[in-house]
Design a protein around this motif. Structure first.
Motif, mmCIF file in Angstrom:
data_model
loop_
_atom_site.group_PDB
_atom_site.id
_atom_site.type_symbol
_atom_site.label_atom_id
_atom_site.label_comp_id
_atom_site.label_asym_id
_atom_site.label_seq_id
_atom_site.Cartn_x
_atom_site.Cartn_y
_atom_site.Cartn_z
ATOM 1 N N MET A 54 0.880 -1.114 -0.016
ATOM 2 C CA MET A 54 -0.079 -0.107 -0.088
ATOM 3 C C MET A 54 1.045 1.085 -0.227
ATOM 4 O O MET A 54 0.611 2.244 -0.719
ATOM 5 N N GLU A 55 2.105 1.302 0.616
ATOM 6 C CA GLU A 55 2.830 2.293 0.917
ATOM 7 C C GLU A 55 3.185 2.975 -0.531
ATOM 8 O O GLU A 55 3.797 3.949 -0.766
ATOM 9 N N TYR A 56 3.563 1.826 -1.519
ATOM 10 C CA TYR A 56 3.978 2.219 -2.875
ATOM 11 C C TYR A 56 2.787 2.935 -3.771
ATOM 12 O O TYR A 56 3.079 3.841 -4.474
ATOM 13 N N ILE A 57 1.669 2.921 -3.297
ATOM 14 C CA ILE A 57 0.466 3.341 -4.167
ATOM 15 C C ILE A 57 0.539 4.761 -3.493
ATOM 16 O O ILE A 57 0.152 5.910 -4.099
ATOM 17 N N TYR A 58 0.723 4.875 -2.261
ATOM 18 C CA TYR A 58 0.760 6.217 -1.569
ATOM 19 C C TYR A 58 1.953 7.032 -2.013
ATOM 20 O O TYR A 58 1.553 8.220 -2.348
ATOM 21 N N ALA A 59 2.902 6.242 -2.188
ATOM 22 C CA ALA A 59 4.112 7.357 -2.891
ATOM 23 C C ALA A 59 3.800 7.609 -4.189
ATOM 24 O O ALA A 59 4.088 8.777 -4.557
ATOM 25 N N ALA A 60 3.047 6.705 -5.011
ATOM 26 C CA ALA A 60 2.686 7.293 -6.247
ATOM 27 C C ALA A 60 1.796 8.349 -6.290
ATOM 28 O O ALA A 60 2.105 9.222 -7.011
ATOM 29 N N LEU A 61 0.776 8.245 -5.653
ATOM 30 C CA LEU A 61 0.066 9.470 -5.355
ATOM 31 C C LEU A 61 0.708 10.640 -4.886
ATOM 32 O O LEU A 61 0.353 11.625 -5.526
ATOM 33 N N LEU A 62 1.440 10.635 -3.994
ATOM 34 C CA LEU A 62 2.529 11.841 -3.587
ATOM 35 C C LEU A 62 3.458 12.342 -4.967
ATOM 36 O O LEU A 62 3.393 13.568 -5.093
ATOM 37 N N LEU A 63 3.671 11.353 -5.432
ATOM 38 C CA LEU A 63 4.709 11.789 -6.684
ATOM 39 C C LEU A 63 4.105 12.521 -7.728
ATOM 40 O O LEU A 63 4.362 13.700 -8.388
ATOM 41 N N ASP A 64 2.674 11.779 -8.095
ATOM 42 C CA ASP A 64 1.698 12.435 -9.027
ATOM 43 C C ASP A 64 1.314 13.701 -8.676
ATOM 44 O O ASP A 64 1.425 14.698 -9.272
ATOM 45 N N SER A 65 0.900 14.088 -7.262
ATOM 46 C CA SER A 65 0.531 15.186 -6.858
ATOM 47 C C SER A 65 1.682 16.295 -6.998
ATOM 48 O O SER A 65 1.326 17.506 -7.267
ATOM 49 N N ASN B 244 11.988 6.836 -8.045
ATOM 50 C CA ASN B 244 11.366 8.069 -7.225
ATOM 51 C C ASN B 244 10.555 7.259 -6.052
ATOM 52 O O ASN B 244 10.365 7.540 -5.048
ATOM 53 N N LEU B 245 9.877 6.073 -6.516
ATOM 54 C CA LEU B 245 8.926 5.450 -5.636
ATOM 55 C C LEU B 245 9.913 5.098 -4.404
ATOM 56 O O LEU B 245 9.367 5.134 -3.285
ATOM 57 N N MET B 246 10.849 4.531 -4.727
ATOM 58 C CA MET B 246 11.795 3.742 -3.563
ATOM 59 C C MET B 246 12.358 5.077 -2.958
ATOM 60 O O MET B 246 12.650 4.624 -1.417
ATOM 61 N N GLU B 247 12.679 6.097 -3.519
ATOM 62 C CA GLU B 247 13.020 7.249 -2.607
ATOM 63 C C GLU B 247 12.018 7.681 -1.572
ATOM 64 O O GLU B 247 12.334 8.041 -0.384
ATOM 65 N N VAL B 248 10.609 7.812 -2.019
ATOM 66 C CA VAL B 248 9.583 8.136 -1.298
ATOM 67 C C VAL B 248 9.638 7.161 -0.235
ATOM 68 O O VAL B 248 9.167 7.482 1.080
ATOM 69 N N ILE C 98 10.527 3.362 5.559
ATOM 70 C CA ILE C 98 10.525 1.791 5.109
ATOM 71 C C ILE C 98 11.498 1.283 4.247
ATOM 72 O O ILE C 98 11.816 1.968 3.385
ATOM 73 N N GLU C 99 11.981 0.098 4.543
ATOM 74 C CA GLU C 99 12.822 -0.340 3.746
ATOM 75 C C GLU C 99 12.389 -0.708 2.176
ATOM 76 O O GLU C 99 11.535 -1.489 2.030
ATOM 77 N N PRO C 100 12.883 0.030 1.107
ATOM 78 C CA PRO C 100 12.039 -0.175 -0.115
ATOM 79 C C PRO C 100 12.397 -1.667 -0.730
ATOM 80 O O PRO C 100 13.629 -2.283 -0.498
ATOM 81 N N ASP C 101 11.406 -1.993 -1.531
ATOM 82 C CA ASP C 101 11.646 -3.069 -2.332
ATOM 83 C C ASP C 101 11.395 -2.977 -3.675
ATOM 84 O O ASP C 101 10.410 -2.670 -4.210
ATOM 85 N N GLU C 102 12.681 -3.273 -4.372
ATOM 86 C CA GLU C 102 12.653 -2.938 -5.879
ATOM 87 C C GLU C 102 11.502 -3.701 -6.674
ATOM 88 O O GLU C 102 10.941 -3.197 -7.652
#
Length: 74
Positions: A1-12, A21-25, A31-35
Motif C-alpha cells: 500500500m505504501e507504494y500506491i501512496y508514494a505514487a499518489l504523492l509523486l503524481d500530486s 522515485n517510488l523507492m526514494e519516497v 520503510i525499507e524499499p523493495d525493488e
C-alpha cells in the motif's frame, strides 16, 4: 500500500512515477524499499492518468448505507 501512496504523492507533486522515485519516497517514510514492488507498481500504472481516476471517483455517486431497522414489537 505504501507504494500506491508514494505514487499518489509523486503524481500530486508533478514528479515522474518511476522505480527510483517510488523507492526514494518509501525510504523517506522510514520503510525499507523493495525493488520488485516498485517495479510492479510502475508497470501497473503505465498509461494510467491518476488525476482523471481520482476526478471520476469523486464524481461517482455513493449509495448511502442504510442502518438495519429495529425489530418490530408486537
Amino acid at each position: 500500500m505504501e507504494y500506491i501512496y508514494a505514487a499518489l504523492l509523486l503524481d500530486s507533486a508533478g514528479k515522474e512515477i518511476n522505480e527510483k522515485n517510488l523507492m526514494e519516497v518509501v525510504k523517506a517514510a522510514g520503510i525499507e524499499p523493495d525493488e520488485a514492488q516498485a517495479k510492479a507498481v510502475v508497470a501497473s500504472l503505465k498509461g494510467v492518468n491518476i488525476k482523471e481516476i481520482i476526478k471520476n471517483a469523486q464524481a461517482a455517486p455513493v449509495a448511502a448505507a442504510q442502518a438495519p431497522s429495529a425489530p418490530q414489537q408486537q
